[in-house]
Design a protein around this motif. Structure first.
Motif, PDB file in Angstrom:
ATOM      1  N   GLY A  87      97.732  28.491 -82.968  1.00  0.00           N
ATOM      2  CA  GLY A  87      97.435  27.612 -81.834  1.00  0.00           C
ATOM      3  C   GLY A  87      97.793  28.273 -80.511  1.00  0.00           C
ATOM      4  N   LEU A  88      97.033  27.959 -79.481  1.00  0.00           N
ATOM      5  CA  LEU A  88      97.262  28.526 -78.158  1.00  0.00           C
ATOM      6  C   LEU A  88      98.337  27.721 -77.436  1.00  0.00           C
ATOM      7  N   ARG A  89      99.379  28.444 -76.964  1.00  0.00           N
ATOM      8  CA  ARG A  89     100.473  27.785 -76.239  1.00  0.00           C
ATOM      9  C   ARG A  89     100.812  28.581 -74.980  1.00  0.00           C
ATOM     10  N   ARG A  90     101.322  27.861 -74.010  1.00  0.00           N
ATOM     11  CA  ARG A  90     101.768  28.526 -72.789  1.00  0.00           C
ATOM     12  C   ARG A  90     103.097  29.234 -73.042  1.00  0.00           C
ATOM     13  N   SER A  91     103.194  30.446 -72.573  1.00  0.00           N
ATOM     14  CA  SER A  91     104.421  31.220 -72.761  1.00  0.00           C
ATOM     15  C   SER A  91     105.570  30.611 -71.963  1.00  0.00           C
ATOM     16  N   LYS A  92     106.780  30.742 -72.477  1.00  0.00           N
ATOM     17  CA  LYS A  92     107.963  30.225 -71.804  1.00  0.00           C
ATOM     18  C   LYS A  92     108.601  31.259 -70.876  1.00  0.00           C
ATOM     19  N   LYS A  93     107.898  32.355 -70.664  1.00  0.00           N
ATOM     20  CA  LYS A  93     108.416  33.400 -69.784  1.00  0.00           C
ATOM     21  C   LYS A  93     108.561  32.862 -68.361  1.00  0.00           C
ATOM     22  N   GLN A  94     109.701  33.141 -67.747  1.00  0.00           N
ATOM     23  CA  GLN A  94     110.002  32.606 -66.427  1.00  0.00           C
ATOM     24  C   GLN A  94     109.135  33.271 -65.352  1.00  0.00           C
ATOM     25  N   ILE A  95     108.646  32.458 -64.434  1.00  0.00           N
ATOM     26  CA  ILE A  95     107.826  32.964 -63.337  1.00  0.00           C
ATOM     27  C   ILE A  95     108.720  33.703 -62.346  1.00  0.00           C
ATOM     28  N   SER A  96     108.285  34.870 -61.897  1.00  0.00           N
ATOM     29  CA  SER A  96     109.053  35.662 -60.931  1.00  0.00           C
ATOM     30  C   SER A  96     108.707  35.213 -59.511  1.00  0.00           C
ATOM     31  N   ILE A  97     109.737  34.968 -58.720  1.00  0.00           N
ATOM     32  CA  ILE A  97     109.549  34.574 -57.326  1.00  0.00           C
ATOM     33  C   ILE A  97     109.794  35.793 -56.447  1.00  0.00           C
ATOM     34  N   ARG A  98     108.821  36.115 -55.588  1.00  0.00           N
ATOM     35  CA  ARG A  98     108.882  37.310 -54.755  1.00  0.00           C
ATOM     36  C   ARG A  98     109.126  36.992 -53.282  1.00  0.00           C
TER      37      ARG A  98
ATOM     38  N   THR B 245     103.272  36.193 -62.257  1.00  0.00           N
ATOM     39  CA  THR B 245     103.384  35.958 -63.699  1.00  0.00           C
ATOM     40  C   THR B 245     102.245  36.688 -64.406  1.00  0.00           C
ATOM     41  N   SER B 246     102.434  36.978 -65.671  1.00  0.00           N
ATOM     42  CA  SER B 246     101.414  37.653 -66.468  1.00  0.00           C
ATOM     43  C   SER B 246     101.598  37.248 -67.925  1.00  0.00           C
ATOM     44  N   ALA B 247     100.529  37.368 -68.710  1.00  0.00           N
ATOM     45  CA  ALA B 247     100.551  36.979 -70.130  1.00  0.00           C
ATOM     46  C   ALA B 247     101.076  35.557 -70.271  1.00  0.00           C
TER      47      ALA B 247
END
Length: 355
Positions: free
Chosen positions: A267-278, A257-259
């Motif tokens: 406000g600081l929030r965690r991105s909803k970008k999906q984590i890539s599984i390798r 994951t990145s960014a």
């Protein structure tokens, strides 16, 4: 007050390159020693202060660990796969020893476990058994390859049985090829005999360890797998959690994951970008992974609580390969729990966890 010394050893068959750093990380000594216990200990005896030593896991690691452990304050047998610094720039024995000492000074080494001498006999017998099994499998594959190379179908196990051997050899018309098959059959017979001998020795030694009997309560962990589990893991206290055992067994997922964070309306929030599984982690104990995967495969077709767990996973829409992976992780976690707590296997607890 005596200063600390950080020593990197680049070990080879005939010589050992040595680099010594002081408490400030400055190189104060370099040397080349003969690969002999007396020579190494004599060198260490000439050093003052607190001595920390590192060398890479390899052929001489177990021997050198036993030699050095009583004579140094800290000993790290490091994982060569994770020493990226050694791959950068020029390479020589002197440079590698210096880089190892630097990594030890910076506390940037990943250690390989060496410590339980109480299971060494069982560990060596397990290695012998696993090596013979691998050699036997290799010969069986070569034997079938001979028949396939001459377009002779050889599915199943009949090709290996003594009672059918003359019939199978008669299918080969070429005398040279037939002679090669005969030699492979001779290897097969010898390795099968050695496997039985190694199996008996392994089981006899495993009876001296009470935990191997307790682990047999786990479905699909029979006498051989239980003995191998004790030999390969050595002690459950090396792993603080089940996830560490999964990583050591090659059952942990590698993610990327990145960014991870962003600002939304100040406000600081965690991105909803999906984590890539390798996929599964590649740096692991291959024998232990084979053990848990084999146990999961066996448990998935053997009536019992694990088969029920596997079928419930399939009913949820999980793919069979992922369901077997989940089952292998479950068996590994139960093995660790039973070993640490000394409890007996309870199928009801498995059902409650899966619910």
């Amino acid at each position: 007050m005596n200063s600390e010394k950080y020593i990197g050893l680049d070990v080879h068959q005939a010589t050992i390159s040595v680099a010594v750093l002081d408490s400030t990380g400055k190189l104060v000594m370099e040397s080349i020693l003969e690969t002999k216990a007396a020579t190494i200990l004599e060198f260490l005896a000439g050093l003052r202060g607190t001595v920390s030593v590192t060398f890479e896991e390899g052929t001489w690691a177990a021997w050198l660990y036993d030699v050095l452990k009583p004579h140094v304050a800290k000993l790290v047998v490091c994982n060569p796969r994770k020493n990226a610094l050694l791959k950068d720039g020029n390479k020589s024995d002197r440079i590698d020893a210096h880089k190892l000492a630097e990594l030890l000074y910076l506390n940037k080494l990943s250690s390989v476990y060496h410590g339980e001498t109480g299971v060494r006999m069982l560990r060596e017998l397990a290695r012998s058994y696993l090596t013979i099994v691998k050699d036997l499998t290799r010969v069986m594959c070569r034997l079938k390859a001979v028949y396939r190379s001459w377009a002779i179908p050889c599915a199943g196990r009949d090709v290996y049985y003594t009672r059918h051997r003359d019939e199978w050899l008669g299918k080969i018309n070429e005398a040279g090829v037939r002679r090669r098959a005969e030699r492979l059959y001779q290897q097969l017979d010898m390795l099968q005999y050695l496997r039985q001998q190694a199996r008996r020795e392994l089981l006899a030694e495993s009876r001296k360890h009470a935990i191997s009997v307790k682990l047999r309560q786990i479905p699909s962990l029979g006498p051989i797998r239980s003995a191998l589990a004790v030999a390969l893991i050595q002690t459950p206290h090396r792993f603080r959690t089940k996830r560490q055992l999964w990583a050591y067994s090659g059952l942990a997922l590698e993610t990327r994951t990145s960014a991870e964070y962003c600002y939304v309306k100040g406000g600081l929030r965690r991105s909803k970008k999906q984590i890539s599984i390798r996929g599964l982690n590649k740096d692991h104990n291959h024998d232990l992974k084979g053990l848990f995967k084999g146990a999961a495969t066996r448990a998935s077709v053997l009536p019992g609580p694990f088969q029920d767990f596997y079928q419930r996973s399939l009913a949820k829409g999980i793919k069979p390969t992922m369901a077997r992976l989940t089952l292998a992780r479950k068996i590994a976690a139960i093995t660790l729990t039973l070993w640490k707590k000394g409890e007996n296997f309870d199928a009801d607890k498995l059902k409650s966890q899966a619910a």
